[in-house]
Design a protein around this motif. Structure first.
Motif, PDB file in Angstrom:
ATOM      1  N   ALA A   1      11.491 -12.245  57.689  1.00 42.49           N
ATOM      2  CA  ALA A   1      10.678 -12.430  56.492  1.00 42.49           C
ATOM      3  C   ALA A   1       9.211 -12.096  56.765  1.00 42.49           C
ATOM      4  O   ALA A   1       8.533 -11.487  55.932  1.00 42.49           O
TER       5      ALA A   1
ATOM      6  N   HIS B   1       5.360  -4.413  55.825  1.00 39.97           N
ATOM      7  CA  HIS B   1       6.162  -3.570  54.940  1.00 39.97           C
ATOM      8  C   HIS B   1       5.616  -2.149  54.920  1.00 39.97           C
ATOM      9  O   HIS B   1       4.412  -1.924  54.915  1.00 39.97           O
TER      10      HIS B   1
ATOM     11  N   SER C   1       2.597  -8.120  64.131  1.00 41.34           N
ATOM     12  CA  SER C   1       1.794  -8.204  62.909  1.00 41.34           C
ATOM     13  C   SER C   1       0.299  -8.223  63.188  1.00 41.34           C
ATOM     14  O   SER C   1      -0.494  -8.407  62.281  1.00 41.34           O
TER      15      SER C   1
ATOM     16  N   ALA D   1       8.879  -8.294  56.836  1.00 45.28           N
ATOM     17  CA  ALA D   1       9.112  -7.577  55.587  1.00 45.28           C
ATOM     18  C   ALA D   1       8.168  -7.978  54.461  1.00 45.28           C
ATOM     19  O   ALA D   1       7.801  -7.134  53.635  1.00 45.28           O
ATOM     20  N   PHE D   2       7.783  -9.234  54.402  1.00 42.49           N
ATOM     21  CA  PHE D   2       7.090  -9.732  53.225  1.00 42.49           C
ATOM     22  C   PHE D   2       5.638 -10.129  53.451  1.00 42.49           C
ATOM     23  O   PHE D   2       4.878 -10.262  52.485  1.00 42.49           O
ATOM     24  N   VAL D   3       5.245 -10.387  54.703  1.00 48.94           N
ATOM     25  CA  VAL D   3       3.890 -10.886  54.958  1.00 48.94           C
ATOM     26  C   VAL D   3       3.021  -9.752  55.482  1.00 48.94           C
ATOM     27  O   VAL D   3       3.312  -9.183  56.539  1.00 48.94           O
TER      28      VAL D   3
ATOM     29  N   GLU E   1      14.466  -4.135  54.829  1.00 51.35           N
ATOM     30  CA  GLU E   1      13.763  -4.396  56.081  1.00 51.35           C
ATOM     31  C   GLU E   1      14.068  -5.790  56.604  1.00 51.35           C
ATOM     32  O   GLU E   1      14.225  -6.001  57.806  1.00 51.35           O
ATOM     33  N   PHE E   2      14.120  -6.750  55.681  1.00 47.97           N
ATOM     34  CA  PHE E   2      14.444  -8.115  56.086  1.00 47.97           C
ATOM     35  C   PHE E   2      15.844  -8.187  56.682  1.00 47.97           C
ATOM     36  O   PHE E   2      16.057  -8.808  57.728  1.00 47.97           O
TER      37      PHE E   2
ATOM     38  N   SER F   1      12.593  -0.568  51.075  1.00 51.69           N
ATOM     39  CA  SER F   1      12.983  -1.817  50.426  1.00 51.69           C
ATOM     40  C   SER F   1      12.625  -3.000  51.313  1.00 51.69           C
ATOM     41  O   SER F   1      12.983  -3.023  52.495  1.00 51.69           O
ATOM     42  N   ARG F   2      11.925  -3.969  50.744  1.00 47.03           N
ATOM     43  CA  ARG F   2      11.570  -5.158  51.521  1.00 47.03           C
ATOM     44  C   ARG F   2      12.812  -5.923  51.953  1.00 47.03           C
ATOM     45  O   ARG F   2      12.887  -6.422  53.084  1.00 47.03           O
ATOM     46  N   PHE F   3      13.794  -6.037  51.061  1.00 45.06           N
ATOM     47  CA  PHE F   3      15.003  -6.770  51.426  1.00 45.06           C
ATOM     48  C   PHE F   3      15.819  -6.010  52.466  1.00 45.06           C
ATOM     49  O   PHE F   3      16.479  -6.614  53.313  1.00 45.06           O
TER      50      PHE F   3
END
Length: 367
Positions: A107, A230, A156, A110-112, A239-240, A235-237
């Protein structure tokens, strides 16, 4: 490591062999050693068997299947029944938190956005280390969860020293562990406070030691490679999902190896040895530190194990609870698989020494 070697390790590290370039340039075009056609649409194998972590995971699963189902007569002996019980207890305790950690790791990737961490943590690395250590309270998981999350933080943009401080503090200072410690030692709030302070101090000292003495070449070249947030057009999902799949298979195999080692120690060391060491204050501290490493008890349960060791002093039992969540056999195996053997050997050895010293210092004052 030569630049050509580093580049050959990066493609296909995650996502079933999809080529990923340098984190500073997330372009999806251009050929690579494993993707000669270049681009994200090139056909790639589902599993890359050249990866050591995948071979370890498959070997661990096969060996586990053989031990649990293929050797019935041998497993019916009392010694092997104890071994199997301890092994399964370690795996069952750790697996939910391993799932939590790998899911959180995916997460984050992909999302942060990476800029979030640069905003939260101080710019000066020396100040980011204690802040990251205190931030460990937000992850209600054990050491199995903290390894993939620390790797994700490094990718990150978080300085490795701060990520390692988080790795050490998260299993030891989160609310679940502190609550379990209070329940295991009713009427002894000083034990809870001592565990909190000794764990935070150990995490901060180890982070600062990495700033002072740590070398980048000790880390595996792939550490944080596929991390950078990302990427546009992806797609974020997706990648997750790819990140979660990779980290779970990667860490799960080494978890099984560490659990096997811990179970073997439990059945190989006689009870008389434990009784011999409990009589000496200093030997008991050192012995319980070593015992914490080899028993590999999940941090949510180690307080109850420590409270049952009534023959040992409170200081020795505090050392058991501070060392265990930071260094144990399964965690060493997980760190080896994630960061590399050169890192795991040096970091784990130094952590044991620092954790024992911090436990003696804090415990000597509060207990």
């Amino acid at each position: 490591m030569r630049e050509s070697d580093r580049e050959s390790d990066e493609p296909g590290e995650r996502g079933g062999g999809v080529a990923v370039q340098d984190p500073d340039s997330w372009a999806d075009t251009g050929p690579s050693p494993e993707d000669p056609e270049g681009g994200p649409d090139a056909p790639t194998p589902l599993l890359d068997w050249s990866r050591p972590w995948l071979r370890v995971a498959v070997a661990a699963i096969v060996l586990l299947d053989l031990l649990l189902f293929g050797l019935d007569d041998w497993l019916n002996t009392s010694v092997m029944q104890v071994w199997r019980t301890v092994f399964l207890a370690v795996v069952v305790q750790a697996m939910p938190f391993l799932l939590l950690g790998t899911a959180l790791s995916g997460a984050i990737n992909a999302f942060v956005p990476a800029r979030v961490f640069s905003r939260v943590l101080p710019r000066r690395a020396a100040l980011a280390v204690p802040v990251a250590g205190v931030a460990g309270v937000v992850l209600p998981g054990c050491e199995c969860a903290s390894v993939p999350v620390a790797n994700s933080l490094i990718g990150s943009g978080v300085t490795p020293a701060a990520a390692f401080a988080f790795l050490l503090s998260a299993p030891a200072v989160n609310p679940v562990v502190l609550t379990a410690t209070a329940v295991a030692f009713p009427g002894h709030p000083a034990m809870v406070l001592a565990r909190l302070l000794a764990s935070l101090l150990t995490a901060a000292v180890m982070g600062w030691l990495w700033l002072w003495l740590g070398k980048e070449e000790w880390l595996r070249a792939s550490v944080g490679v596929r991390r950078g947030g990302h990427r546009a057009g992806r797609s974020r999902f997706g990648e997750f999902r790819r990140g979660f799949q990779h980290d779970f298979l990667h860490a799960g195999g080494f978890l099984v190896v560490g659990a096997m080692a811990a179970a073997t120690f439990n059945v190989a060391v006689p009870r008389s040895v434990l009784d011999t060491f409990s009589g000496s204050p200093w030997l008991s501290v050192l012995f319980l530190a070593v015992l914490a490493v080899v028993l590999a008890v999940c941090s949510e349960a180690d307080a109850f194990v420590a409270s049952s060791l009534t023959g040992f002093s409170p200081l020795a039992r505090l050392t058991f609870m501070v060392v265990g969540p930071m260094v144990d056999l399964k965690l060493i195996a997980l760190q080896t698989g994630t960061f590399g053997r050169a890192f795991a050997v040096r970091f784990s050895g130094a952590t044991i020494v620092v954790a024992v010293l911090c436990s003696v210092l804090i415990g000597g004052v509060l207990l």
